[in-house]
Each structure stands twice: as structure tokens, then as C-alpha cells.
Write an enzyme that holds these catalytic residues in place. Structure first.
Site, PDB file in Angstrom:
ATOM      1  CG  ASP A   1     -11.806 -16.299   7.815  1.00  0.00           C
ATOM      2  OD1 ASP A   1     -12.382 -17.377   7.529  1.00  0.00           O
ATOM      3  OD2 ASP A   1     -10.785 -16.033   8.280  1.00  0.00           O
TER       4      ASP A   1
ATOM      5  CG  ASP B   1      -7.057 -12.590   3.156  1.00  0.00           C
ATOM      6  OD1 ASP B   1      -7.253 -13.716   2.991  1.00  0.00           O
ATOM      7  OD2 ASP B   1      -7.125 -12.116   4.425  1.00  0.00           O
TER       8      ASP B   1
ATOM      9  CB  CYS C   1       2.940   4.533  -6.443  1.00  0.00           C
ATOM     10  SG  CYS C   1       1.549   4.032  -5.657  1.00  0.00           S
TER      11      CYS C   1
ATOM     12  CB  CYS D   1      -1.686   5.435  -4.719  1.00  0.00           C
ATOM     13  SG  CYS D   1      -0.875   6.631  -3.799  1.00  0.00           S
TER      14      CYS D   1
ATOM     15  CB  CYS E   1       2.399   8.332  -5.215  1.00  0.00           C
ATOM     16  SG  CYS E   1       2.849   7.393  -3.945  1.00  0.00           S
TER      17      CYS E   1
ATOM     18  CG  HIS F   1       1.894   4.265  -0.956  1.00  0.00           C
ATOM     19  ND1 HIS F   1       2.085   4.465  -2.313  1.00  0.00           N
ATOM     20  CD2 HIS F   1       2.696   3.181  -0.533  1.00  0.00           C
ATOM     21  CE1 HIS F   1       3.313   3.727  -2.585  1.00  0.00           C
ATOM     22  NE2 HIS F   1       3.603   2.947  -1.578  1.00  0.00           N
TER      23      HIS F   1
END
Ligand SMILES: [Zn+2]
Length: 387
Positions: free
Chosen positions: A92, A281, A336, A338, A341, A368
Site C-alpha cells: 500500500d 486484505d 480446519c 491448519c 488444529c 489458525h
């Protein structure tokens, strides 16, 4: 030299799936982009980012300009080399941060002075004076070495009068024209010899006529993508969705559409993809994670083939600090995939780590929440492509 391009692969209703091609590889859209404002996604390292299948991350040119500073970035070969991340980076320009300083100061003018030439502002760190022009903001991003840069825009508060917002739209267009000239003069190539894409930003607050005008202005400059910015986008989901629904038909299919700052809740991502945005984002997922808020829920497809986010928890968020999780042996979210998890970390253990402010908590929680968002965009993409 790899140039930037966007290939649209599939469309389902307003939903789109495509791929961004950049000098640092491809990004499959729709995509959530983790925010690494200062050249780091808080509490995570690059291996973590790889494991959650982040395809592109964000940096912020205002913050990176102040710390570590452009000299450091230039001498270390740009942000990719500096942080050891070889996948795409979007920066940005810093417009939003500079104008946030103006709104944060009580007088409204002591920290920031805006003229047609550019913006004089004081660093939020040490009060030192700096001056950004549209050209300077782009030069900063050329030194950072982003794959995708953003124009320097004037952000007006949604609370401002329509006249003030119209003035900001007008100035943003003047600045965008200057950015375009500077970008072309540099051959669209950054300090490290790589093509650097440039996206225009559509401002205009909650005024659809101003947004339409701003969009037409940005399209006339033929940037590589179009972003929708301002306070509204991401914070007022109904309005964010309406914006792209009303204006989307004006945007050529070949341009990626980026909703800046959108993605605080899982449902927001689903709604934004349904409305027709490609890129998002938000600092929300990591900030919320650090504050004990973890995402739970799943994507459901209705009879009409429309995706919907459902969760047993309000907004798809559970508060891990809550005593009810002290004995809970389940992972944060059983669906999940991830690292947190899948590695046997239970809600009970995360509750404990959070309560004692253990450093590992921040990492496990951030992994997560970010993977949750990335998986959601992956599932939405698959649904659009497989259709
Ligand atoms: Zn998880």
C-alpha cells in the site's frame, strides 16, 4: 521479463476465479492477503506463511519508509530479499496511514498538510517531517520492490461533507495522472529490474455518483488493477458489496478488483466473493487472533448454488479466553486443516496459553485465523472453477 497480468478462469454469477501472474509467481484468486505491514506478518515466520499456503502478502510503504527505512531495503536488495520471502508482495502506498494521522490529531491539521503538490506529515514515531508526492510514494514502492504497488490517494473520512469527499476524488485523480507518468518514465520497472504493477484506487465515500466518477477516471489511466478504498470498504459489508454490484459492469473483466481492508470476519470474505471482488486484505484475522478471537464455521452451498458461511458462534468467532473452553478437548475448528488444529492443540490448551500470555499462543492463534481465511478463499475458488 515477467510482466503482470490477470487471467480470468471461471465466472459463476458475479463470482470470479482467476490468476494473477507476477514476477514472483502466480496468485490464484479469489485470494485473502495476509498483512505484514512492517515486513513481517506478526508472530509468524516465512515457514508458517508457507504452511498456511499464503500466496501473496502485504507490506505498507509508509511504515517501511520509516522503519527499517529505504536505505536498508535498497542495500539489502528490496523487501523480498530483506525478509527472505520469494512470493508476491503488494504494498500500500501509505495514503491511508498518512490521512489517518490527520484524522487522529485533534486539530486535524497539526500532523498533516495537504496541497496539490503532495502531503507533508510528521512521523508517528519521532515527529520528524516528511513530504510524500504521488511520485515519491511510487518511488518508495520501487525501492521496496513490490510486485504490485498502489497509487497515492487522498482518503477522506466518511464523515466528511460530500464537497470534501468530491475534492479528495478530484485530487486523487490529479495524483493518479502524475503517478501514471512517473510509472511510465521508469518503464514500470522497479529498482531491481522487475516489472511493478500499479493499481488505481477508487475513493468517493458512500456516494455512488462519486465512486462511479472515480472509477471511470481510474479506468481511463489503464492501470493493472482497480482497488476500492476508504473507510466504508470492509467495515460496512452491505455497502462494500453494493459498490461492486453497482459498478462492477463498468470494470473490464481483465482487471482484478481489490477490496482494500476487507476481511475482518469469515462471512465478509464469502459476501465479497459473491459480490465479485477478487482480492482482499485485512489486519483483522491476526489482530483478532492475538486478542483471543478465533474463527469457527464452515462454507455451505445452498440449493441455488450460493455459498453461505455458517457457524455455531456469532460472526463465526469464539473467544478462547472464555472459561467455557478451559476443559474443551476439541481443536479450535474440527474442519480446519491448519497446523494448530491438526497438531493436537486443543481449545483447553489454547485457553491456558492465552490466559498466561504465552508467546506461542500468538503464533498458533494467528496460524489458525489466517489459514481459515485462506482455506475459505480456496474453497470458494474451487466452487467457482468446478462449476
Ligand atoms: Zn485451524
Amino acid at each position: 521479463m515477467t510482466k503482470f497480468r490477470f487471467q480470468l478462469e471461471a465466472v459463476k454469477g458475479r463470482m470470479r476465479a482467476g490468476r494473477l501472474v507476477t514476477p514472483h509467481g502466480e496468485v490464484k484468486t479469489p485470494i485473502f492477503m495476509p498483512v505484514g505491514t512492517l515486513g513481517t506478518v506478526k508472530s509468524l515466520d516465512n515457514q508458517d506463511l508457507e504452511s498456511l499456503e499464503a500466496q501473496i502478502i502485504l507490506g505498507n510503504a509508509y511504515h517501511l519508509y520509516l522503519r527499517p527505512g529505504l536505505d536498508v531495503l535498497k542495500q539489502t536488495g528490496g523487501l523480498h530479499n530483506f525478509m527472505g520471502w520469494q512470493k508476491p508482495i503488494l504494498t500500500d502506498s501509505g495514503g491511508f496511514q498518512v490521512f489517518s494521522l490527520a484524522q487522529a490529531s485533534t486539530s486535524g491539521s497539526s500532523l498533516v498538510k495537504v496541497t496539490d503538490e503532495g502531503v507533508e506529515f510528521r512521523s508517528h514515531l519521532d515527529g520528524s517531517k516528511h513530504f510524500f508526492t504521488p511520485e515519491k510514494a511510487l518511488e518508495n514502492q520501487f525501492i521496496i520492490g513490490a510486485d504490485i504497488a498502489m497509487i497515492f490517494d487522498q482518503c477522506a473520512s466518511d464523515q466528511a461533507s460530500k464537497t470534501e469527499i468530491a475534492q479528495a476524488v478530484k485530487r486523487t485523480y490529479q495524483w493518479a495522472k502524475r503517478a501514471k507518468i512517473y510509472w511510465e518514465e521508469q518503464g514500470r520497472v522497479n529498482v531491481y529490474g522487475r516489472y511493478q504493477a500499479l493499481f488505481g484506487i477508487v475513493q468517493g465515500g458512500k456516494h455512488l455518483d462519486l465512486r462511479r466518477k472515480a472509477l471511470k477516471q481510474m479506468l481511463s489511466l489503464e492501470f493493472d488493477g482497480v482497488a476500492f478504498g476508504g473507510e466504508t470498504v470492509g467495515y460496512d459489508m452491505e455497502w462494500s458489496a453494493r459498490l461492486i454490484k453497482e459498478l462492477g459492469s463498468l470494470v473490464p473483466e481483465s482487471l482484478p478488483r481489490y477490496a482494500m481492508g476487507l476481511g475482518r470476519d469469515p462471512a465478509n470474505i464469502v459476501e465479497a466473493v459473491k459480490a465479485g471482488y477478487d482480492m482482499f486484505d485485512c489486519v483483522g484475522p491476526t489482530r483478532l487472533a492475538r486478542n483471543g478471537t478465533l474463527f469457527v464455521g464452515s462454507l455451505e452451498i445452498s440449493g441455488q448454488g450460493q455459498p453461505k458461511f455458517i457457524s455455531e458462534f456469532k460472526k463465526g468467532r469464539l473467544n478462547i479466553g472464555n472459561q467455557r473452553f478451559a476443559y474443551d478437548q476439541a481443536p479450535v475448528d474440527s474442519s480446519c486443516d491448519c497446523y494448530t488444529c491438526r497438531s493436537g492443540y486443543t481449545r483447553a490448551y489454547l485457553h491456558h496459553l492465552y490466559k498466561i500470555r504465552e508467546l506461542s499462543y500468538y503464533r498458533l492463534a494467528s496460524i489458525h485465523n489466517l489459514r481459515f481465511m485462506l482455506r475459505l478463499t480456496y474453497l470458494l475458488r474451487r466452487m467457482i472453477v468446478d462449476n
